[in-house]
Write a protein that holds these residues in place. Structure first.
Motif, PDB file in Angstrom:
ATOM      1  N   MET A   1     -24.753  -6.028  -4.208  1.00 52.00           N
ATOM      2  CA  MET A   1     -24.414  -4.795  -3.531  1.00 52.00           C
ATOM      3  C   MET A   1     -24.572  -3.651  -4.522  1.00 52.00           C
ATOM      4  O   MET A   1     -24.239  -3.773  -5.686  1.00 52.00           O
ATOM      5  N   LYS A   2     -25.075  -2.558  -4.040  1.00 57.98           N
ATOM      6  CA  LYS A   2     -25.232  -1.336  -4.830  1.00 57.98           C
ATOM      7  C   LYS A   2     -24.431  -0.233  -4.155  1.00 57.98           C
ATOM      8  O   LYS A   2     -24.452  -0.099  -2.933  1.00 57.98           O
ATOM      9  N   VAL A   3     -23.717   0.546  -4.955  1.00 53.94           N
ATOM     10  CA  VAL A   3     -22.912   1.648  -4.434  1.00 53.94           C
ATOM     11  C   VAL A   3     -23.153   2.873  -5.294  1.00 53.94           C
ATOM     12  O   VAL A   3     -23.230   2.783  -6.518  1.00 53.94           O
ATOM     13  N   SER A   4     -23.276   3.996  -4.650  1.00 59.66           N
ATOM     14  CA  SER A   4     -23.435   5.260  -5.361  1.00 59.66           C
ATOM     15  C   SER A   4     -22.729   6.355  -4.579  1.00 59.66           C
ATOM     16  O   SER A   4     -22.740   6.348  -3.351  1.00 59.66           O
ATOM     17  N   ARG A   5     -22.089   7.252  -5.299  1.00 60.62           N
ATOM     18  CA  ARG A   5     -21.502   8.423  -4.664  1.00 60.62           C
ATOM     19  C   ARG A   5     -21.735   9.614  -5.569  1.00 60.62           C
ATOM     20  O   ARG A   5     -21.955   9.459  -6.756  1.00 60.62           O
ATOM     21  N   GLY A   6     -21.670  10.753  -5.002  1.00 57.56           N
ATOM     22  CA  GLY A   6     -21.863  11.946  -5.809  1.00 57.56           C
ATOM     23  C   GLY A   6     -21.505  13.177  -5.008  1.00 57.56           C
ATOM     24  O   GLY A   6     -21.207  13.112  -3.819  1.00 57.56           O
ATOM     25  N   LEU A   7     -21.530  14.296  -5.690  1.00 57.58           N
ATOM     26  CA  LEU A   7     -21.272  15.585  -5.062  1.00 57.58           C
ATOM     27  C   LEU A   7     -22.480  16.462  -5.331  1.00 57.58           C
ATOM     28  O   LEU A   7     -22.882  16.643  -6.483  1.00 57.58           O
ATOM     29  N   GLY A   8     -23.097  16.935  -4.286  1.00 54.65           N
ATOM     30  CA  GLY A   8     -24.230  17.838  -4.419  1.00 54.65           C
ATOM     31  C   GLY A   8     -23.906  19.160  -3.761  1.00 54.65           C
ATOM     32  O   GLY A   8     -22.988  19.260  -2.956  1.00 54.65           O
ATOM     33  N   ARG A   9     -24.650  20.154  -4.123  1.00 58.49           N
ATOM     34  CA  ARG A   9     -24.517  21.471  -3.497  1.00 58.49           C
ATOM     35  C   ARG A   9     -25.894  21.866  -2.999  1.00 58.49           C
ATOM     36  O   ARG A   9     -26.818  22.002  -3.793  1.00 58.49           O
ATOM     37  N   MET A  10     -26.031  21.998  -1.685  1.00 53.45           N
ATOM     38  CA  MET A  10     -27.323  22.291  -1.079  1.00 53.45           C
ATOM     39  C   MET A  10     -27.154  23.269   0.062  1.00 53.45           C
ATOM     40  O   MET A  10     -26.124  23.279   0.732  1.00 53.45           O
ATOM     41  N   ARG A  11     -28.194  24.044   0.266  1.00 55.90           N
ATOM     42  CA  ARG A  11     -28.271  24.853   1.487  1.00 55.90           C
ATOM     43  C   ARG A  11     -28.708  23.919   2.615  1.00 55.90           C
ATOM     44  O   ARG A  11     -29.227  22.836   2.374  1.00 55.90           O
ATOM     45  N   LEU A  12     -28.513  24.330   3.845  1.00 53.69           N
ATOM     46  CA  LEU A  12     -28.859  23.509   4.996  1.00 53.69           C
ATOM     47  C   LEU A  12     -30.332  23.102   4.959  1.00 53.69           C
ATOM     48  O   LEU A  12     -30.674  21.956   5.217  1.00 53.69           O
ATOM     49  N   GLU A  13     -31.215  24.028   4.596  1.00 56.27           N
ATOM     50  CA  GLU A  13     -32.639  23.717   4.540  1.00 56.27           C
ATOM     51  C   GLU A  13     -32.921  22.635   3.497  1.00 56.27           C
ATOM     52  O   GLU A  13     -33.772  21.771   3.688  1.00 56.27           O
ATOM     53  N   GLU A  14     -32.215  22.685   2.377  1.00 61.16           N
ATOM     54  CA  GLU A  14     -32.382  21.672   1.332  1.00 61.16           C
ATOM     55  C   GLU A  14     -31.860  20.314   1.793  1.00 61.16           C
ATOM     56  O   GLU A  14     -32.471  19.286   1.510  1.00 61.16           O
ATOM     57  N   ARG A  46     -26.746   3.338   4.531  1.00 63.10           N
ATOM     58  CA  ARG A  46     -26.025   4.466   5.112  1.00 63.10           C
ATOM     59  C   ARG A  46     -26.169   5.687   4.220  1.00 63.10           C
ATOM     60  O   ARG A  46     -26.072   5.597   3.000  1.00 63.10           O
ATOM     61  N   LEU A  47     -26.384   6.823   4.831  1.00 59.37           N
ATOM     62  CA  LEU A  47     -26.366   8.100   4.137  1.00 59.37           C
ATOM     63  C   LEU A  47     -25.413   8.995   4.911  1.00 59.37           C
ATOM     64  O   LEU A  47     -25.608   9.232   6.103  1.00 59.37           O
ATOM     65  N   LEU A  48     -24.373   9.441   4.259  1.00 55.73           N
ATOM     66  CA  LEU A  48     -23.418  10.361   4.863  1.00 55.73           C
ATOM     67  C   LEU A  48     -23.438  11.656   4.071  1.00 55.73           C
ATOM     68  O   LEU A  48     -23.326  11.633   2.845  1.00 55.73           O
ATOM     69  N   ALA A  49     -23.580  12.752   4.745  1.00 58.79           N
ATOM     70  CA  ALA A  49     -23.517  14.059   4.102  1.00 58.79           C
ATOM     71  C   ALA A  49     -22.443  14.862   4.836  1.00 58.79           C
ATOM     72  O   ALA A  49     -22.639  15.280   5.974  1.00 58.79           O
ATOM     73  N   LEU A  50     -21.309  15.019   4.195  1.00 60.90           N
ATOM     74  CA  LEU A  50     -20.160  15.684   4.809  1.00 60.90           C
ATOM     75  C   LEU A  50     -19.753  16.888   3.973  1.00 60.90           C
ATOM     76  O   LEU A  50     -19.745  16.808   2.745  1.00 60.90           O
ATOM     77  N   PRO A  51     -19.370  17.998   4.615  1.00 61.96           N
ATOM     78  CA  PRO A  51     -18.892  19.138   3.837  1.00 61.96           C
ATOM     79  C   PRO A  51     -17.664  18.742   3.010  1.00 61.96           C
ATOM     80  O   PRO A  51     -16.724  18.143   3.521  1.00 61.96           O
ATOM     81  N   ALA A  52     -17.698  19.044   1.729  1.00 58.65           N
ATOM     82  CA  ALA A  52     -16.603  18.683   0.833  1.00 58.65           C
ATOM     83  C   ALA A  52     -15.587  19.803   0.679  1.00 58.65           C
ATOM     84  O   ALA A  52     -14.567  19.623   0.026  1.00 58.65           O
ATOM     85  N   ASP A  53     -15.842  20.938   1.281  1.00 60.70           N
ATOM     86  CA  ASP A  53     -14.945  22.078   1.086  1.00 60.70           C
ATOM     87  C   ASP A  53     -14.075  22.379   2.302  1.00 60.70           C
ATOM     88  O   ASP A  53     -13.442  23.418   2.376  1.00 60.70           O
ATOM     89  N   LEU A  54     -14.003  21.437   3.253  1.00 58.99           N
ATOM     90  CA  LEU A  54     -13.105  21.624   4.388  1.00 58.99           C
ATOM     91  C   LEU A  54     -11.694  21.217   3.985  1.00 58.99           C
ATOM     92  O   LEU A  54     -11.519  20.227   3.269  1.00 58.99           O
ATOM     93  N   GLY A  60      -2.579  12.611   9.586  1.00 59.66           N
ATOM     94  CA  GLY A  60      -3.538  11.753  10.281  1.00 59.66           C
ATOM     95  C   GLY A  60      -4.980  12.160  10.049  1.00 59.66           C
ATOM     96  O   GLY A  60      -5.308  12.891   9.133  1.00 59.66           O
ATOM     97  N   ARG A  61      -5.817  11.680  10.940  1.00 58.40           N
ATOM     98  CA  ARG A  61      -7.249  11.900  10.821  1.00 58.40           C
ATOM     99  C   ARG A  61      -7.684  13.059  11.699  1.00 58.40           C
ATOM    100  O   ARG A  61      -6.981  13.477  12.598  1.00 58.40           O
ATOM    101  N   SER A  62      -8.897  13.542  11.442  1.00 53.41           N
ATOM    102  CA  SER A  62      -9.475  14.549  12.314  1.00 53.41           C
ATOM    103  C   SER A  62     -10.966  14.262  12.448  1.00 53.41           C
ATOM    104  O   SER A  62     -11.543  13.510  11.685  1.00 53.41           O
ATOM    105  N   ASP A  63     -11.579  14.877  13.460  1.00 44.53           N
ATOM    106  CA  ASP A  63     -13.025  14.720  13.617  1.00 44.53           C
ATOM    107  C   ASP A  63     -13.733  15.694  12.671  1.00 44.53           C
ATOM    108  O   ASP A  63     -13.083  16.490  12.002  1.00 44.53           O
ATOM    109  N   PRO A  64     -15.063  15.653  12.585  1.00 46.63           N
ATOM    110  CA  PRO A  64     -15.776  16.520  11.643  1.00 46.63           C
ATOM    111  C   PRO A  64     -15.574  18.011  11.877  1.00 46.63           C
ATOM    112  O   PRO A  64     -15.797  18.818  10.991  1.00 46.63           O
ATOM    113  N   ASN A  65     -15.103  18.399  13.084  1.00 41.85           N
ATOM    114  CA  ASN A  65     -14.851  19.810  13.369  1.00 41.85           C
ATOM    115  C   ASN A  65     -13.409  20.219  13.093  1.00 41.85           C
ATOM    116  O   ASN A  65     -13.014  21.323  13.378  1.00 41.85           O
TER     117      ASN A  65
END
Length: 70
Positions: A1-14, A46-54, A60-65
């Protein structure tokens, strides 16, 4: 198994370009059912790209909005 995580900063176009390149890379190295070489195994990718500044929800939990899950 391979696992990687990171924090990137990109514009929507990027992010859109990054996603397209990810898909192209996955297709480059993946084999179809008819041409699977010996030793190849199926993988879940799997590739997940979620806003990290919300802000985190208060309870409890919330949806992406940011709406509470029911």
């Amino acid at each position: 198994m391979k696992v990687s995580r990171g924090l990137g900063r990109m514009r929507l176009e990027e992010l859109e370009a990054f996603f397209e390149e990810y898909i192209a890379l996955m297709k480059k190295y993946s084999h179809g059912a008819a041409d699977v070489p010996p030793g190849a195994r199926p993988l879940y990718l799997r590739l997940l790209a979620l806003p990290a500044d919300l802000p985190a929800p208060p309870h409890g939990r919330s949806d992406p909005n940011g709406h509470p899950a029911e």
